[in-house]
Design a protein around this motif. Structure first.
Motif, PDB file in Angstrom:
ATOM      1  N   GLU A  33      40.080  26.473  24.667  1.00 46.62           N
ATOM      2  CA  GLU A  33      38.900  26.350  23.818  1.00 46.62           C
ATOM      3  C   GLU A  33      37.755  27.226  24.288  1.00 46.62           C
ATOM      4  O   GLU A  33      36.989  27.711  23.477  1.00 46.62           O
ATOM      5  CB  GLU A  33      38.432  24.887  23.782  1.00 46.62           C
ATOM      6  CG  GLU A  33      39.370  23.975  23.042  1.00 46.62           C
ATOM      7  CD  GLU A  33      38.968  22.527  23.188  1.00 46.62           C
ATOM      8  OE1 GLU A  33      39.747  21.683  22.755  1.00 46.62           O
ATOM      9  OE2 GLU A  33      37.904  22.248  23.748  1.00 46.62           O
ATOM     10  N   THR A  34      37.617  27.431  25.598  1.00 42.25           N
ATOM     11  CA  THR A  34      36.427  28.119  26.087  1.00 42.25           C
ATOM     12  C   THR A  34      36.622  29.611  26.332  1.00 42.25           C
ATOM     13  O   THR A  34      35.754  30.389  26.000  1.00 42.25           O
ATOM     14  CB  THR A  34      35.893  27.469  27.374  1.00 42.25           C
ATOM     15  OG1 THR A  34      36.902  27.477  28.366  1.00 42.25           O
ATOM     16  CG2 THR A  34      35.434  26.058  27.114  1.00 42.25           C
ATOM     17  N   LEU A  35      37.716  30.024  26.944  1.00 49.53           N
ATOM     18  CA  LEU A  35      37.888  31.448  27.218  1.00 49.53           C
ATOM     19  C   LEU A  35      38.212  32.175  25.922  1.00 49.53           C
ATOM     20  O   LEU A  35      39.220  31.912  25.287  1.00 49.53           O
ATOM     21  CB  LEU A  35      39.011  31.688  28.236  1.00 49.53           C
ATOM     22  CG  LEU A  35      39.260  33.164  28.550  1.00 49.53           C
ATOM     23  CD1 LEU A  35      38.070  33.781  29.270  1.00 49.53           C
ATOM     24  CD2 LEU A  35      40.521  33.349  29.352  1.00 49.53           C
ATOM     25  N   GLU A  36      37.322  33.054  25.530  1.00 47.70           N
ATOM     26  CA  GLU A  36      37.550  33.852  24.327  1.00 47.70           C
ATOM     27  C   GLU A  36      38.100  35.236  24.669  1.00 47.70           C
ATOM     28  O   GLU A  36      39.003  35.729  24.017  1.00 47.70           O
ATOM     29  CB  GLU A  36      36.242  34.007  23.531  1.00 47.70           C
ATOM     30  CG  GLU A  36      35.678  32.712  23.001  1.00 47.70           C
ATOM     31  CD  GLU A  36      36.528  32.101  21.905  1.00 47.70           C
ATOM     32  OE1 GLU A  36      37.151  32.854  21.139  1.00 47.70           O
ATOM     33  OE2 GLU A  36      36.577  30.864  21.833  1.00 47.70           O
ATOM     34  N   TYR A  37      37.542  35.844  25.720  1.00 38.54           N
ATOM     35  CA  TYR A  37      37.887  37.231  26.022  1.00 38.54           C
ATOM     36  C   TYR A  37      37.492  37.548  27.462  1.00 38.54           C
ATOM     37  O   TYR A  37      36.474  37.073  27.957  1.00 38.54           O
ATOM     38  CB  TYR A  37      37.131  38.160  25.066  1.00 38.54           C
ATOM     39  CG  TYR A  37      37.289  39.627  25.339  1.00 38.54           C
ATOM     40  CD1 TYR A  37      38.447  40.312  24.972  1.00 38.54           C
ATOM     41  CD2 TYR A  37      36.273  40.341  25.964  1.00 38.54           C
ATOM     42  CE1 TYR A  37      38.575  41.673  25.219  1.00 38.54           C
ATOM     43  CE2 TYR A  37      36.400  41.702  26.209  1.00 38.54           C
ATOM     44  CZ  TYR A  37      37.552  42.356  25.838  1.00 38.54           C
ATOM     45  OH  TYR A  37      37.688  43.703  26.083  1.00 38.54           O
ATOM     46  N   LEU A  38      38.303  38.365  28.109  1.00 31.81           N
ATOM     47  CA  LEU A  38      38.000  38.864  29.441  1.00 31.81           C
ATOM     48  C   LEU A  38      38.338  40.346  29.491  1.00 31.81           C
ATOM     49  O   LEU A  38      39.359  40.774  28.942  1.00 31.81           O
ATOM     50  CB  LEU A  38      38.833  38.130  30.493  1.00 31.81           C
ATOM     51  CG  LEU A  38      38.733  38.690  31.907  1.00 31.81           C
ATOM     52  CD1 LEU A  38      38.587  37.582  32.904  1.00 31.81           C
ATOM     53  CD2 LEU A  38      39.908  39.570  32.250  1.00 31.81           C
ATOM     54  N   SER A  39      37.483  41.113  30.127  1.00 31.37           N
ATOM     55  CA  SER A  39      37.733  42.528  30.352  1.00 31.37           C
ATOM     56  C   SER A  39      37.422  42.826  31.811  1.00 31.37           C
ATOM     57  O   SER A  39      36.372  42.434  32.320  1.00 31.37           O
ATOM     58  CB  SER A  39      36.834  43.377  29.444  1.00 31.37           C
ATOM     59  OG  SER A  39      36.929  44.743  29.801  1.00 31.37           O
ATOM     60  N   PHE A  40      38.364  43.501  32.489  1.00 29.13           N
ATOM     61  CA  PHE A  40      38.158  43.935  33.868  1.00 29.13           C
ATOM     62  C   PHE A  40      38.478  45.409  33.924  1.00 29.13           C
ATOM     63  O   PHE A  40      39.553  45.837  33.498  1.00 29.13           O
ATOM     64  CB  PHE A  40      39.059  43.160  34.828  1.00 29.13           C
ATOM     65  CG  PHE A  40      38.884  43.578  36.264  1.00 29.13           C
ATOM     66  CD1 PHE A  40      37.741  43.242  36.958  1.00 29.13           C
ATOM     67  CD2 PHE A  40      39.864  44.306  36.917  1.00 29.13           C
ATOM     68  CE1 PHE A  40      37.563  43.628  38.285  1.00 29.13           C
ATOM     69  CE2 PHE A  40      39.703  44.701  38.234  1.00 29.13           C
ATOM     70  CZ  PHE A  40      38.548  44.360  38.924  1.00 29.13           C
ATOM     71  N   GLN A  41      37.527  46.206  34.420  1.00 30.33           N
ATOM     72  CA  GLN A  41      37.696  47.657  34.414  1.00 30.33           C
ATOM     73  C   GLN A  41      37.303  48.240  35.761  1.00 30.33           C
ATOM     74  O   GLN A  41      36.313  47.841  36.360  1.00 30.33           O
ATOM     75  CB  GLN A  41      36.822  48.267  33.320  1.00 30.33           C
ATOM     76  CG  GLN A  41      36.962  49.748  33.184  1.00 30.33           C
ATOM     77  CD  GLN A  41      36.209  50.276  31.961  1.00 30.33           C
ATOM     78  OE1 GLN A  41      35.471  49.571  31.307  1.00 30.33           O
ATOM     79  NE2 GLN A  41      36.411  51.543  31.668  1.00 30.33           N
ATOM     80  N   LYS A  42      38.106  49.200  36.224  1.00 38.14           N
ATOM     81  CA  LYS A  42      37.791  49.960  37.433  1.00 38.14           C
ATOM     82  C   LYS A  42      37.609  51.418  37.026  1.00 38.14           C
ATOM     83  O   LYS A  42      38.438  51.976  36.317  1.00 38.14           O
ATOM     84  CB  LYS A  42      38.930  49.857  38.461  1.00 38.14           C
ATOM     85  CG  LYS A  42      39.247  48.464  38.927  1.00 38.14           C
ATOM     86  CD  LYS A  42      38.528  47.986  40.152  1.00 38.14           C
ATOM     87  CE  LYS A  42      38.618  48.824  41.342  1.00 38.14           C
ATOM     88  NZ  LYS A  42      39.003  48.215  42.582  1.00 38.14           N
ATOM     89  N   THR A  43      36.507  52.021  37.493  1.00 36.61           N
ATOM     90  CA  THR A  43      36.232  53.415  37.173  1.00 36.61           C
ATOM     91  C   THR A  43      36.608  54.301  38.354  1.00 36.61           C
ATOM     92  O   THR A  43      36.809  53.815  39.468  1.00 36.61           O
ATOM     93  CB  THR A  43      34.746  53.632  36.820  1.00 36.61           C
ATOM     94  OG1 THR A  43      33.950  53.330  37.969  1.00 36.61           O
ATOM     95  CG2 THR A  43      34.338  52.769  35.641  1.00 36.61           C
ATOM     96  N   GLY A  44      36.655  55.581  38.105  1.00 37.38           N
ATOM     97  CA  GLY A  44      37.127  56.529  39.106  1.00 37.38           C
ATOM     98  C   GLY A  44      36.051  57.059  40.026  1.00 37.38           C
ATOM     99  O   GLY A  44      34.883  56.673  39.971  1.00 37.38           O
TER     100      GLY A  44
END
Length: 159
Positions: A33-44
């Motif tokens: 019900e609570t988690l809608e979206y997650l994004s994890f990003q690593k840049t160079g």
């Protein structure tokens, strides 16, 4: 004799991931019900820093895009179990993610990779970008999320 930084980091990550008994447990239904979206990003960086992005939606479906210096280069679809999502939500809560600053950086420092974590729930959204000068708790959380993201079942997207 002092412990090496690697051992301390590994111990901190393990402690973060397995200390959920002291935190408020999140039920499977609550995560859905609570988690809608997650994004994890690593840049160079100018060296061999891994560059990739992981996105996860509330039903556990996921997308991984590896660009360089990673085991998987290209586009992958994946899946996380509700148990994996519960583990993540507990880790975020235990680490104090919702209270963390949104940016840890020093614009005078060049060639430093960044880790960005965005989490949206049904009631709130929070983004933390850690590039330079972040406290150990933020570094440990980013490492834990990175390790967590490898638990997904990934299949390469082919056209």
């Amino acid at each position: 004799m002092l412990a090496s930084p690697r051992i301390l980091l590994a111990f901190s990550i393990a402690l973060l991931l397995f200390s959920c008994k002291q935190s408020k447990e999140v039920s499977s239904a609550a995560v859905a019900e609570t988690l809608e979206y997650l994004s994890f990003q690593k840049t160079g960086c100018k060296g061999t820093c891994p560059v990739y992005k992981v996105e996860v939606w509330k039903d556990g479906t996921a997308r991984y895009e590896g660009e360089q210096y990673v085991d998987r280069v290209g586009l992958y679809d994946g899946r996380f179990s509700q148990e994996n999502l519960m583990e993540l939500m507990n880790s975020l809560s235990t680490a104090g993610f919702w209270e963390m600053d949104t940016l840890y950086d020093d614009p005078m420092i060049m060639d430093v990779p960044a880790a960005t974590l965005l989490v949206k729930t049904s009631g709130k959204s929070h983004k933390v970008k850690a590039r330079f000068g972040e406290p150990e708790t933020v570094r440990n959380l980013m490492s834990a999320v990175e390790a967590w993201s490898k638990k997904g079942r990934w299949a390469e997207v082919t056209d």
